[in-house]
Design an enzyme around this catalytic site. Sequence first.
Site, short mmCIF file in Angstrom:
data_model
loop_
_atom_site.label_atom_id
_atom_site.label_comp_id
_atom_site.label_asym_id
_atom_site.label_seq_id
_atom_site.Cartn_x
_atom_site.Cartn_y
_atom_site.Cartn_z
N GLU A 42 72.04 -54.08 43.43
CA GLU A 42 70.79 -53.71 42.76
C GLU A 42 71.08 -53.39 41.30
O GLU A 42 70.35 -53.78 40.40
CB GLU A 42 70.16 -52.48 43.45
N GLU A 43 72.18 -52.66 41.08
CA GLU A 43 72.44 -52.12 39.74
C GLU A 43 72.58 -53.18 38.65
O GLU A 43 72.03 -53.03 37.57
CB GLU A 43 73.65 -51.18 39.76
N ASP A 82 72.06 -42.13 44.17
CA ASP A 82 71.61 -43.47 43.78
C ASP A 82 72.60 -44.51 44.29
O ASP A 82 73.58 -44.80 43.64
CB ASP A 82 71.49 -43.56 42.25
N HIS A 133 69.47 -49.28 48.30
CA HIS A 133 70.61 -50.14 47.95
C HIS A 133 71.94 -49.45 48.17
O HIS A 133 72.07 -48.25 47.95
CB HIS A 133 70.48 -50.73 46.54
ZN LIG Z 1 69.28 -47.05 42.46
#
Ligand SMILES: [Zn+2]
Length: 504
Positions: A338-339, A304, A292
Amino acid sequence: MFGIDVLSLLLLLIAAVTSDVTDNELDDSCDLSSDLLTEIESYGPTVETIINSVLNGKFKGGTYNELADFVDKFGARLSGTQNLEDSIDYMLALMNEYDLENVHGEDVEVPHWLRGIEVGEMVEPRTAEIEVLALGSSVGTPQEGIEAEVLVVRSFDELDEANFSAAASGKIVVYNYEFVSYGVSVAYRSQGARRAARYGAVAALVKSVAPFSMYTTHTGQQAYEDNTTQIPALAITAEDAAMFQRYQDRGEKIVVKLNVTTQILPDETSRNSIAEIVGSEQPEKIVLVSGHLDSWDVGVGAMDDGGGAFISWYALAVLKSLGLRPKRTLRAVLWTAEEPGLVGAYAYNTTHYDELDNHTFVMESDEGTFTPQGLIYTAGTRGGCILAEIMKLLTAINATQAVYSSGGVGSDISIWTNVIPGGSLLNANERYFWFHHSEADTMDVLNPDDLDKSTALWASVAYIIADLSEEFPRDFNRTTADLTKSELMKKVMESVAANKIKLL
Ligand SMILES: [Zn+2]
Ligand SMILES: *[C@@H]1O[C@H](CO)[C@@H](O)[C@H](O)[C@H]1NC(C)=O
Ligand SMILES: *[C@@H]1O[C@H](CO)[C@@H](O)[C@H](O)[C@H]1NC(C)=O
Ligand SMILES: *[C@@H]1O[C@H](CO)[C@@H](O)[C@H](O)[C@H]1NC(C)=O
Ligand SMILES: *[C@@H]1O[C@H](CO)[C@@H](O)[C@H](O)[C@H]1NC(C)=O
Ligand SMILES: *[C@@H]1O[C@H](CO)[C@@H](O)[C@H](O)[C@H]1NC(C)=O
Ligand SMILES: *[C@@H]1O[C@H](CO)[C@@H](O)[C@H](O)[C@H]1NC(C)=O
Ligand SMILES: CC(=O)N[C@H]1CO[C@H](CO)[C@@H](O)[C@@H]1O
């Protein structure tokens, strides 16, 4: 769509399991035909070419350098922000530059929550600044701030004890739970505020969900419920949570002042970014590789999930440049939002629903791109046997493990991996949650050589699955009908606890 907590996601996962679920203990005696074994082995030289070009050739350091350019240019990429959209434009142009095919964005409506000022101050038993970091979707304090006594609880069970819940009214509830694993402990982050609000608490301070702290705060999504007051939900450091506990255990009164502003703005249109290498024989069949592109607003989202997103498109760039066009289509998806709750993945599910039957294998890396060790997968017995053979070809980078996960893998792709076989990057990610969702998620967490190996593994596995004469089997070993709901729930929870599924 706003906020998915562990429980809702579990329910969605269960709802998603319409056909098959696996209970596969990989048999020692895989009985793949010698033809198939020979065919898989024949990819050895191709894998060698991929590894050489990425580790020693023209792509050496490329994943890291492209990612560094990207995060240095854009920094954090929060859902709903113009900066995220600018970074998506940049990625679409970059993937075109690398000659990928059918490069395009697909619209997704995403939430737009913004952090504002965040001030925490302890006024009793002594005066001190307390670092606070609002959790995603949290409301702010009233303009005059909140000044209230603190009640520390060690667990939800403790909060639910009669004398604690009676004491919670009008208090700031501090969660000083014991960190077990991300998958288990994240419940305090996602549900802490609403469960404290049930007893009349005025704010929730949640110990950051991390196994290690150097006075670090970690954000992440949380969710309210309809029937309780929305109270500020803020992360604090493990150090401060422990200190509050000590004060309370000594019977000392603790008073904290909070002044926090956040804003919930109207949803915005974002995009999943897509690029392909169109299959030469069965272009309608798809092997999906993904990560993502959005991140939280603290740190720069290098780990991330910059790492996962970049090994995904870069794997295709490498294959394209090497002239490796598989029989089936390779599709890289850089998920958006996504988060805040796998928003991009749910949108893809809607727009590509007819095509999902033709997705033969789905891959996502969202648990780090540290030293790769192999692939963690969800598939049936035969699929597991095939993956085990493919992974043997990665001896040169010592990433030969094929590890079975019964409850699914990935974050975005976890909504499908009980119906479509899938894999995630197995890597030495013991320190992943040290940095996750914090200011410490920067390029410094990543290493160029590890990224090269991760890209080489990702490219090799995706290419072989997309090119094998046999379509990757969807033979999950046991059907849902055989599993009771609680058995299934137990399996998914085991995967969550073992961090095989990462819930946001
Ligand atoms: Zn992630
Ligand atoms: C909260 O912070 C804002 C912005 O700095 C300030 O205007 C306001 O006066 C503060 N409120 C309190 C109660 O301190
Ligand atoms: C609740 O009662 C237990 C003992 O039964 C005690 O240890 C604890 O401090 C009490 N909690 C509160 C908030 O009064
Ligand atoms: C609100 O709803 C939840 C279930 O969603 C329930 O567990 C909780 O007790 C309810 N709270 C109140 C105050 O009614
Ligand atoms: C995907 O979309 C289909 C069709 O709209 C729906 O039935 C299914 O529940 C969706 N899957 C998930 C995980 O939301
Ligand atoms: C899925 O694949 C089948 C067989 O190759 C093909 O007939 C069908 O059109 C494909 N469906 C979609 C939506 O692409
Ligand atoms: C190979 O990887 C394993 C873990 O997957 C590790 O224990 C081992 O030390 C590695 N070997 C080398 C030579 O790096
Ligand atoms: C239907 C099916 O594939 N069953 C297999 C499940 O796995 C066991 C051992 O792993 C096999 O013996 C079954 O044939």
